[in-house]
Design an enzyme around this catalytic site. Structure first.
Site, PDB file in Angstrom:
ATOM      1  CE1 TYR A 177       1.084  -0.279   4.418  1.00  0.00           C
ATOM      2  CE2 TYR A 177       0.038   1.869   4.378  1.00  0.00           C
ATOM      3  CZ  TYR A 177       0.844   0.952   5.008  1.00  0.00           C
ATOM      4  OH  TYR A 177       1.428   1.255   6.208  1.00  0.00           O
TER       5      TYR A 177
ATOM      6  NE  ARG B 112       6.824   4.164   0.498  1.00  0.00           N
ATOM      7  CZ  ARG B 112       6.561   4.966   1.522  1.00  0.00           C
ATOM      8  NH1 ARG B 112       7.501   5.266   2.413  1.00  0.00           N
ATOM      9  NH2 ARG B 112       5.363   5.491   1.678  1.00  0.00           N
TER      10      ARG B 112
ATOM     11  NE  ARG C  64      -5.714 -19.304   4.782  1.00  0.00           N
ATOM     12  CZ  ARG C  64      -4.823 -20.163   5.286  1.00  0.00           C
ATOM     13  NH1 ARG C  64      -4.856 -21.432   4.906  1.00  0.00           N
ATOM     14  NH2 ARG C  64      -3.913 -19.771   6.168  1.00  0.00           N
TER      15      ARG C  64
ATOM     16  CE  LYS D 274       3.183   3.174   3.253  1.00  0.00           C
ATOM     17  NZ  LYS D 274       3.333   3.227   4.696  1.00  0.00           N
TER      18      LYS D 274
ATOM     19  CD  GLU E   6      10.046   2.035  10.414  1.00  0.00           C
ATOM     20  OE1 GLU E   6       9.798   3.017   9.692  1.00  0.00           O
ATOM     21  OE2 GLU E   6      10.005   0.855   9.996  1.00  0.00           O
TER      22      GLU E   6
ATOM     23  CG  LEU F 108       8.294   2.515   4.785  1.00  0.00           C
ATOM     24  CD1 LEU F 108       8.106   1.349   3.819  1.00  0.00           C
ATOM     25  CD2 LEU F 108       6.943   3.149   5.095  1.00  0.00           C
TER      26      LEU F 108
HETATM   27  N1  PDD Z   1       2.754   4.946   7.470  1.00  0.00           N
HETATM   28  N2  PDD Z   1       7.484   3.914   8.951  1.00  0.00           N
HETATM   29  C1  PDD Z   1       6.363   3.175   8.978  1.00  0.00           C
HETATM   30  C2  PDD Z   1       6.415   1.840   9.636  1.00  0.00           C
HETATM   31  C3  PDD Z   1       5.179   3.656   8.403  1.00  0.00           C
HETATM   32  O1  PDD Z   1       4.067   2.904   8.412  1.00  0.00           O
HETATM   33  C4  PDD Z   1       5.181   4.946   7.809  1.00  0.00           C
HETATM   34  C5  PDD Z   1       3.966   5.519   7.165  1.00  0.00           C
HETATM   35  C6  PDD Z   1       6.378   5.685   7.809  1.00  0.00           C
HETATM   36  C7  PDD Z   1       6.485   7.030   7.158  1.00  0.00           C
HETATM   37  O2  PDD Z   1       6.480   6.917   5.770  1.00  0.00           O
HETATM   38  P1  PDD Z   1       5.954   8.096   4.838  1.00  0.00           P
HETATM   39  O3  PDD Z   1       6.686   9.321   5.245  1.00  0.00           O
HETATM   40  O4  PDD Z   1       6.286   7.657   3.485  1.00  0.00           O
HETATM   41  O5  PDD Z   1       4.468   8.235   5.088  1.00  0.00           O
HETATM   42  C8  PDD Z   1       7.511   5.124   8.371  1.00  0.00           C
HETATM   43  C9  PDD Z   1       1.545   5.373   6.801  1.00  0.00           C
HETATM   44  C10 PDD Z   1       1.297   6.839   6.878  1.00  0.00           C
HETATM   45  C11 PDD Z   1       0.388   4.529   7.300  1.00  0.00           C
HETATM   46  O6  PDD Z   1       0.591   3.331   7.392  1.00  0.00           O
HETATM   47  O7  PDD Z   1      -0.707   5.038   7.512  1.00  0.00           O
END
Ligand code: PDD
Length: 285
Positions: free
Chosen positions: A32, A51, A99, A146, A179, A204
């Protein structure tokens, strides 16, 4: 009622759905992206699409359509929802199949998009600091992809909220902060050095992170991409956390330790102002 996009159709979100044997639902076999929308435009669209393409490629999931077609659908979804400020969520799963663990080849991927309305980024409101807690990083070893496999993040963020915090920063086995559960973590040392963890399979590569690093470089702010420990974070002068949803958010307390005066510090304020100008200038410094 907002409109969602599901496999070629624009539908009322409440009645939109996917097949119960979608591999995204059965196995989290899906990726996503979340794009911020400011003034009707997708923030850092190219970075997010790159990405997305990388995530799909790493998992050998077919792209649902060309990049050009995808951008047209995203724009159409913003239009039909009259969305000027908020976010666009886009998910691609490997597709629908009975499945079974082995990933079938040549499935038709499932493409879903939804939008969420939010207020415009407000550089003054963004100075309000938040508390974070720290907790073990229970995720798998490819956090650079992601995927929608977010259970560890869900548990960490739920723990944060239960403990009165806005985010959980995750700790690896050596006591380093990787993170946040849904954001990238940053500290400013007592020597005024901006630090965020280097990118590898453990985190990420955030698009907001990439933009903040670019803004720091263009404005002569010293930074280093390296792992930092919980002890270093607790001794930091300032800290903040970034994502496409929260953009830049000061962190004023980590677990029980208050940072500095307990309010947004000068370094973080500068980053918020740089990010605000970046948004106002149409995503260029
Ligand atoms: N999440 N690290 C993780 C684990 C994340 O899920 C996200 C973003 C980020 C920041 O990435 P970016 O700057 O590209 O949004 C870092 C999104 C916003 C979510 O899952 O809703």
């Amino acid at each position: 009622m907002s409109t969602a996009y599901v496999n070629g159709r624009y539908l009322p979100k409440a009645s939109a759905g996917v097949h119960i044997e979608d591999r995204g639902f059965q196995f989290a076999d899906a990726v996503y992206e979340v794009f911020a929308v400011q003034d009707g435009r997708l923030v850092d669209e190219d970075g997010h699409l790159q990405r997305l393409e990388r995530s799909l490629d790493e998992l050998s999931i077919q792209p649902p359509m060309s990049r050009k077609a995808l951008t047209l659908v995203m724009r159409q979804l913003l239009r039909v929802n009259h969305l000027r400020y908020g976010s666009l969520y886009l998910q691609v799963s490997r597709g629908v199949a009975p499945r079974d663990f082995p990933a079938p080849q040549n499935l038709t991927p499932t493409l879903v998009m939804t939008v969420t309305r939010q207020k415009a980024f407000d550089a003054v409101a963004a100075r309000k600091g938040v508390n974070v807690i720290t907790t073990h990083d229970l995720r798998w070893k490819r956090c650079d992809i992601k995927t929608v496999q977010l259970l560890a993040g869900v548990l960490a963020k739920t723990e944060a909220v239960a403990r009165g915090a806005a985010e959980a920063w995750l700790l690896d086995d050596k006591g380093f902060i990787t993170e946040g559960s849904a954001s990238n973590a940053w500290i400013i040392t007592q020597n005024d050095e901006l630090i965020t963890r280097h990118t590898d399979h453990a985190i990420l590569g955030g698009i907001t992170r990439q933009t903040v690093l670019k803004l720091a470089a263009e404005n002569g702010l010293k930074y280093e991409e390296r792992a930092f420990s919980l002890a270093e974070a607790l001794a930091a002068r300032e800290a903040f956390t970034t994502s496409s949803i929260i953009m830049v958010r000061p962190v004023v307390k980590i677990d029980d330790t208050q940072l500095g005066s307990g309010e947004c510090g000068p370094f973080c304020r500068t980053i918020i102002e740089l990010y605000d100008s970046y948004l106002k200038n149409g995503f260029s410094a």
